[in-house]
Design a protein around this motif. Structure first.
Motif, PDB file in Angstrom:
ATOM      1  N   THR A 259       1.199  -1.134   0.027  1.00 38.89           N
ATOM      2  CA  THR A 259       0.043   0.382  -0.094  1.00 38.89           C
ATOM      3  C   THR A 259       1.037   1.306  -0.293  1.00 38.89           C
ATOM      4  O   THR A 259       2.014   1.221   0.945  1.00 38.89           O
ATOM      5  CB  THR A 259      -1.146   0.039   1.204  1.00 38.89           C
TER       6      THR A 259
ATOM      7  N   GLN B 251      -1.395   4.571   5.481  1.00 40.50           N
ATOM      8  CA  GLN B 251      -1.351   3.445   4.013  1.00 40.50           C
ATOM      9  C   GLN B 251      -2.617   4.426   3.510  1.00 40.50           C
ATOM     10  O   GLN B 251      -3.810   4.740   4.172  1.00 40.50           O
ATOM     11  CB  GLN B 251      -1.747   2.181   3.790  1.00 40.50           C
ATOM     12  N   ASP B 252      -2.847   4.510   2.306  1.00 43.81           N
ATOM     13  CA  ASP B 252      -4.288   4.376   1.067  1.00 43.81           C
ATOM     14  C   ASP B 252      -4.097   3.359   0.402  1.00 43.81           C
ATOM     15  O   ASP B 252      -4.455   2.387   0.873  1.00 43.81           O
ATOM     16  CB  ASP B 252      -2.792   5.777  -0.197  1.00 43.81           C
ATOM     17  N   ASN B 253      -5.775   3.694   0.252  1.00 51.07           N
ATOM     18  CA  ASN B 253      -6.359   2.611  -0.824  1.00 51.07           C
ATOM     19  C   ASN B 253      -5.982   1.946  -2.360  1.00 51.07           C
ATOM     20  O   ASN B 253      -6.317   1.453  -2.804  1.00 51.07           O
ATOM     21  CB  ASN B 253      -7.709   2.479  -0.281  1.00 51.07           C
ATOM     22  N   TYR B 254      -4.484   2.446  -2.340  1.00 48.20           N
ATOM     23  CA  TYR B 254      -3.518   2.564  -3.619  1.00 48.20           C
ATOM     24  C   TYR B 254      -2.450   1.849  -3.358  1.00 48.20           C
ATOM     25  O   TYR B 254      -1.845   1.576  -2.293  1.00 48.20           O
ATOM     26  CB  TYR B 254      -3.592   3.409  -4.405  1.00 48.20           C
TER      27      TYR B 254
ATOM     28  N   LYS C  44      -0.524   7.475   2.029  1.00 50.19           N
ATOM     29  CA  LYS C  44      -1.782   8.682   2.072  1.00 50.19           C
ATOM     30  C   LYS C  44      -1.323  10.023   1.510  1.00 50.19           C
ATOM     31  O   LYS C  44      -0.309  10.190   1.979  1.00 50.19           O
ATOM     32  CB  LYS C  44      -2.431   8.201   2.876  1.00 50.19           C
ATOM     33  N   GLN C  45      -1.280  10.444   0.466  1.00 44.81           N
ATOM     34  CA  GLN C  45      -1.548  11.792  -0.068  1.00 44.81           C
ATOM     35  C   GLN C  45      -2.024  12.827   1.597  1.00 44.81           C
ATOM     36  O   GLN C  45      -2.783  12.712   1.875  1.00 44.81           O
ATOM     37  CB  GLN C  45      -2.161  12.132  -0.598  1.00 44.81           C
TER      38      GLN C  45
ATOM     39  N   TRP D 140      -0.301   4.430  -7.666  1.00 48.56           N
ATOM     40  CA  TRP D 140      -1.865   4.000  -7.897  1.00 48.56           C
ATOM     41  C   TRP D 140      -2.736   3.455  -8.289  1.00 48.56           C
ATOM     42  O   TRP D 140      -3.945   3.323  -8.546  1.00 48.56           O
ATOM     43  CB  TRP D 140      -2.178   5.343  -8.993  1.00 48.56           C
TER      44      TRP D 140
END
Length: 564
Positions: A81, A101-104, A84-85, A148
């Motif tokens: 992962t 963490q982001d969902n990408y 997160k931006q 991404w």
């Protein structure tokens, strides 16, 4: 008359022998998991997550992924992962991995030996443009990384990669990672021996075996028969480099136990010479030692370098020969160290009379559209053979001279130079704060801006100058072995403001007389002052060096005030 003391000696109490604490070595302590990571790996092999991604997660979305698949098992299929931006570097130390963490995802496409066809490069570019917001970076392990990535698109991406013989299998995780190889194997005039057959056999026949799917931690290896020793063998867990045996001819010298991060160690020669057809067997033997004897209890000691340091190379060789190979290995002579540039930038004649061309994308940064354009240019000028390198270069092989010169001109227009300045040629950076959950500072964009500033203010330099920007202390960008190594951290200004900055390491090197860079007390620099700092140190070097002296040698004798 009594003195109040007795001269009779009391019997000494037997000293209780300190009991050894289990280190999680399978061959010594058994396989009972001593931490949660080991439990997760034993309960279900990491690679098994691939089918669940296809059958469940790609259909039900990110929220359907259980934590133990998301981390660590996704690493086994080359995915992390991403960060997160909008989270600054200070959050790295205060938030959990789940909060960061982001969902990408980042996806790491594995290119063993740096081998990729024009068709393969075009496919990666198309995937980048369709599914990764046009992101792409070459890495110092000869891979390509995309960002991404949505879980819904992963099966399609894998299928597209498979059509051109590529995958993300074992791109990350506690497994044998991509095998570094000379990017000019088989075609270079100054090659000692072609290492490609060993790399191909390991990837096709050994890596799919489940026995290599659960190591204490990551395992980095390299195989190069080139005289330039172009695979950073000094910092690999295991490396085979070209060596001429006085009786048996060309083969490989073996090195074990290298690695950087927060506990850097240089690899050591095992003292053996191995012919090409025995390299896969020896590679497997070393990996099995790591699997069986590597330390699993504490993650920060679960690398092969700690075992080699504790055992010594003599015992390591003895265990390899007696327990795993069941035969002795041949003693080998120490190969000569290559004194010049190890990279492959520029135009070079091949042994068949054709040429290869090496160009440098700044810090390996590219994008999907550019990758497709590069594939088109390669085919336009008569080649489909492309290679990536441990220095994040891109090589085009099997060119006629006129075609190579024309290709160089076309690539220059894209910003990929075959004659880069010393600053652009030797700079390297990690992913940094943009996508990495471990990073404290921005690196890649800052490195690109730094090169532009150095060229504008200093022009060029007549000796190599390796500059490394790393977003955290883990040294993915090889901070400790750079002339100027910059390790990201959060610093405090005189006004109490917390801002991005770097700890400075100076004079590190691999190659001739390898050693780690030194820290000068208090030598830290704010990110906003980075250009001024590097310019100042380089100008001091130019003013005080002796004729022909390189930066790393000057640093050893320079007064500290010239280094800060």
């Amino acid at each position: 008359m009594s003195t109040g003391t007795s001269t009779e000696e009391k019997p000494a109490r037997p000293r209780r022998k300190k009991q050894r604490k289990p280190q999680g070595q399978w061959a010594v302590d058994g396989r009972e998991p001593l931490n949660d990571d080991e439990r997760v790996k034993q309960e279900d092999p990491g690679i098994s997550v691939m089918q669940r991604i296809r059958d469940i997660y790609s259909k039900e979305g990110f929220d359907s992924i259980p934590a133990e698949d998301l981390a660590p098992r996704f690493k086994w299929v080359g995915m992390y992962t991403q960060r997160k931006q909008g989270l600054d570097g200070e959050k790295t130390s205060t938030l959990t991995n789940t909060e960061l963490q982001d969902n990408y995802f980042m996806m790491r496409i594995r290119l063993d030996g740096g081998v990729v066809s024009s068709e393969g490069l075009r496919t990666i570019g198309e995937i980048s443009e369709k599914y990764a917001r046009n992101t792409a970076d070459f890495t110092d392990r000869q891979n390509v990384q995309l960002h991404w990535i949505r879980i819904e698109d992963v099966p399609t991406i894998w299928d597209e990669l498979a059509k051109v013989g590529l995958d993300s299998f074992f791109g990350c995780g506690d497994v044998p990672r991509v095998i570094l190889g000379s990017p000019v194997a088989g075609i270079a005039k100054d090659e000692i021996i072609d290492g490609r057959p060993a790399i191909e056999k390991i990837k096709k026949e050994l890596l799919p075996d489940p026995e290599f799917g659960n190591l204490p931690r990551k395992f980095k290896s390299a195989i190069s028969g080139h005289a330039r020793q172009d695979v950073t063998h000094e910092i690999q867990d295991l490396a085979f480099i070209g060596s001429e045996h006085p009786e048996h001819g060309p083969g490989f010298d073996v090195w074990v136990g290298g690695g950087l991060s927060t506990n850097p160690m240089l690899a050591q020669r095992l003292g053996v010479w191995v012919p090409i057809d025995e390299v896969p067997e020896v590679w497997a033997g070393v990996v099995r030692i790591f699997r069986d004897y590597g330390y699993r209890r504490m993650r920060n000691r679960a690398r092969l370098k700690f075992l080699v340091a504790d055992w010594g190379v003599e015992k390591f060789r003895e265990v390899l020969e007696n327990e795993y190979l069941k035969r002795p290995l041949l003693d080998g002579p120490e190969p000569e160290e290559y004194p010049g540039y190890r990279d492959h930038v520029g135009l070079h004649e091949q042994k068949d009379g054709r040429f290869y061309l090496g160009v440098k994308p700044t810090v390996g940064h590219t994008d999907g559209k550019q990758l497709q354009r590069l594939a088109d240019l390669a085919e336009k000028h008569g080649t489909s053979n492309i290679r990536t390198t441990p220095d994040k270069e891109l090589l085009f092989l099997d060119l006629e001279r006129e075609a190579a010169e024309a290709l160089a001109a076309d690539l220059e227009e894209l910003g990929l130079s075959a004659k880069p300045s010393a600053f652009r040629r030797d700079i390297i950076s990690c992913t940094g704060l943009e996508f990495c959950k471990l990073a404290h500072v921005v690196t890649k964009q800052r490195a690109i801006a730094l090169v532009d500033e150095l060229e504008d203010r200093l022009g060029d330099l007549d000796v190599p100058l390796k500059i490394s920007l790393n977003g955290c202390p883990n040294s993915c960008a090889r901070t400790q072995v750079a002339d100027i190594g910059l390790s990201g951290k959060i610093l405090t200004t005189d006004e109490g403001e917390r801002v991005e900055g770097f700890q400075v390491h100076l004079g590190g090197t691999i190659g001739l007389e390898p050693h780690f860079g030194k820290k000068v007390r208090g030598n830290q620099v704010f990110s906003k002052d980075l250009g001024d700092y590097v310019v100042r140190v380089v100008e001091n070097f130019k003013s005080h060096r002796t004729e022909g002296e390189e930066f790393r040698d000057w640093v050893v004798r320079a007064d500290d005030e010239l280094l800060v």
